[in-house]
Design an enzyme around this catalytic site. Structure first.
Site, PDB file in Angstrom:
ATOM      1  N   GLU A  12       0.817  -1.212   0.000  1.00 13.19           N
ATOM      2  CA  GLU A  12       0.000   0.000   0.000  1.00 13.19           C
ATOM      3  C   GLU A  12       0.855   1.268   0.000  1.00 13.19           C
ATOM      4  OE1 GLU A  12      -2.926  -0.237  -0.781  1.00 13.19           O
ATOM      5  OE2 GLU A  12      -3.429  -2.299  -0.253  1.00 13.19           O
TER       6      GLU A  12
ATOM      7  N   ASP B 198       1.812  -0.878 -16.127  1.00 11.74           N
ATOM      8  CA  ASP B 198       2.084  -0.265 -14.826  1.00 11.74           C
ATOM      9  C   ASP B 198       3.066   0.890 -14.940  1.00 11.74           C
ATOM     10  OD1 ASP B 198       4.424  -1.668 -15.346  1.00 11.74           O
ATOM     11  OD2 ASP B 198       4.593  -2.523 -13.328  1.00 11.74           O
TER      12      ASP B 198
ATOM     13  N   VAL C 141       6.160   0.919 -15.916  1.00 15.78           N
ATOM     14  CA  VAL C 141       7.519   0.577 -15.503  1.00 15.78           C
ATOM     15  C   VAL C 141       8.121  -0.356 -16.549  1.00 15.78           C
ATOM     16  CG1 VAL C 141       8.959  -0.461 -13.719  1.00 15.78           C
ATOM     17  CG2 VAL C 141       6.927   0.825 -13.064  1.00 15.78           C
TER      18      VAL C 141
END
Length: 363
Positions: free
Chosen positions: A276, A296, A298
Site C-alpha cells: 500500500e 504499470d 515501468v
C-alpha cells in the site's frame, strides 16, 4: 473504455475552471528536464474485474476501486494525476544518460519514459519519511501493541532498503533488478482511539475526527497510516499522489499490520503495508490493472494478464513473458513477496524531486 474517454473529456473541459487546484502539481520542470515524453498510454480509471488481495478471496483491488470512486467525486483528479505522471516521466528521462525514457512495462504501450534498466543517480539522496500511526479500535485485539507497530516499521525499512532477509528467494532472471529504494521510515507518533464502529469500509470515514476517526497529521510532510478494521476481508487501501491532503495516506486492517501480535497468516509478514505504501508513492499494480494490453508504467516489470495469488511456482508465464510474481505490487502471499524493481524505484523517488507530488517531504 467509453467510460474512461468520458472521464478524460470531463477532466479536460473542467481543467480551466480548476486551474488553481491543478497547480498543486505543476507541469513545469527545470530547464534540464524539458524532454519530450509520450503520455498516450496514461490512464486513471480502471475496469479490471480481477479479484483483489483480500483475506476472503476479494472482489476487486481496493486501492484501485477507491481511486475510481475518487475520480468520480473529484473532476480535477484526473488532470492532477496526469500532471504528476508527466513530471515523473520527464524527471526520469532527464536523468538517463541518453536523455530518453526507458519505455513502459514490457512494451505494451507507448514510450512512457518511466524507468527501468540500470540504476541512475537521481541526486535526491536518502529520503526520510515520518510516519504517524492512528490505531482506531473496537476491542483489545484491534488495539494493537507498540511492538506490533514497531515490527511493521522494521518491515518497511527492510523492504525499501533492500535489506529484507528473503530477497535471496528471487530467481536469477530478476535478481539483478532488485532495488534499494533508499527511503527510510521513522515512527513520529501513535494515536489510539476507541470507536463503537465494528468496521469502517473504504469511504475514508476513519480519516476524520468528525466521523469518529482521526484527522491526518501534517500530510504534506508525513505518511499517515490508519489501522482499523476495514471489514469485508479487505487488507488495506491507499491514496495515490494527487488526492486531497485530508485523506492522504494508507489504511490497513490491524490483523495484516506488522509481523507479531494480532496478525493473520498468510498476510502476517508486513507486506500489506509495503504494497500500500507503494501505491502511496505512485506505483500501480504489477499487471497494470488491465490485462496484457494495459501497463504499470515501468519498463522492467514484465507484462501480465492479471494478479497472482498464493505462492506461485517459477516460472509463471503470461503475455509471452515470465511474471515477476515476487514483486511487492502483485497479490501473492506475504512470504512470497521480496522485491521492488529498479524501474519502480525510479517512479517512487521521482515524486520527491523539485515540482513533484511529494516535493514538500524533502524541502
Amino acid at each position: 473504455m467509453k467510460r474512461h474517454l468520458l472521464a478524460l473529456a470531463a477532466g479536460l473541459v473542467l481543467f480551466t475552471s480548476c486551474e488553481d487546484e491543478s497547480r498543486v502539481i505543476s507541469e513545469e520542470v527545470n530547464q534540464d528536464q524539458q524532454v519530450n515524453v509520450d503520455m498516450s498510454d496514461f490512464y486513471t480509471y480502471t475496469f479490471d474485474e480481477a479479484d483483489g488481495r483480500s483475506a476472503l478471496g476479494g472482489k476487486s483491488c481496493y486501492s484501485m476501486k477507491v481511486l475510481n470512486q475518487k475520480l468520480e467525486a473529484d473532476p480535477g483528479l484526473h488532470q492532477r494525476m496526469y500532471n504528476i505522471e508527466k513530471h515523473v516521466r520527464q524527471f526520469i528521462a532527464a536523468k538517463k544518460p541518453d536523455g530518453v525514457g526507458g519505455g513502459n512495462g514490457g512494451g505494451s504501450g507507448g514510450d512512457g519514459g518511466d524507468g527501468g534498466g540500470d540504476p541512475v543517480d537521481d541526486g535526491l539522496g536518502t529520503i526520510n519519511i515520518p510516519v504517524y500511526v492512528h490505531v482506531i479500535y473496537n476491542n483489545s485485539n484491534e488495539n494493537i501493541s507498540d511492538a506490533q507497530i514497531n515490527s511493521q516499521m522494521n518491515v518497511l525499512n527492510a523492504d525499501f532498503n533492500k535489506s529484507n532477509s528473503d530477497q535471496n528467494q528471487v530467481p536469477a532472471e530478476f535478481a539483478g533488478l532488485i532495488a534499494d529504494v533508499d527511503i527510510n521510515f521513522t515512527l513520529a507518533g501513535v494515536t489510539r482511539k476507541f470507536s463503537s464502529k465494528t468496521s469502517w469500509g473504504t469511504r475514508d470515514d476513519m480519516k476524520y475526527a468528525s466521523n469518529g476517526g482521526v484527522d491526518a497529521v501534517t500530510p504534506e510532510s508525513a505518511l499517515n497510516i490508519w489501522v482499523c478494521n476495514i471489514g469485508g476481508g479487505i487488507l488495506g487501501y491507499a491514496q495515490f499522489p494527487g488526492g486531497a491532503a485530508a485523506t492522504d495516506g494508507v489504511v490497513i486492517s490491524p490483523q495484516y499490520f506488522g509481523t507479531t501480535g494480532y496478525v493473520s497468516a498468510p498476510f502476517n509478514k508486513g507486506r500489506t503495508a509495503t504494497h500500500e505504501v507503494g501505491h502511496y508513492l505512485n506505483l500501480r499494480h504489477i499487471w497494470g490493472d488491465g490485462r496484457c494490453r494495459q501497463d504499470d508504467f515501468v519498463a522492467d516489470t514484465p507484462s501480465s494478464d492479471g494478479p497472482n495469488y498464493g505462492c506461485p511456482s517459477y516460472p509463471t508465464v503470461n503475455c509471452k513473458s515470465t511474471d515477476m510474481t515476487m514483486n511487492y505490487m502483485d497479490y501473492t502471499d506475504d512470504a512470497c513477496m521480496q522485491m521492488f524493481s529498479e524501474g519502480q524505484k525510479a517512479r517512487m523517488r521521482a515524486i520527491f524531486a523539485a515540482g513533484g507530488a511529494r516535493e514538500s517531504f524533502v524541502l
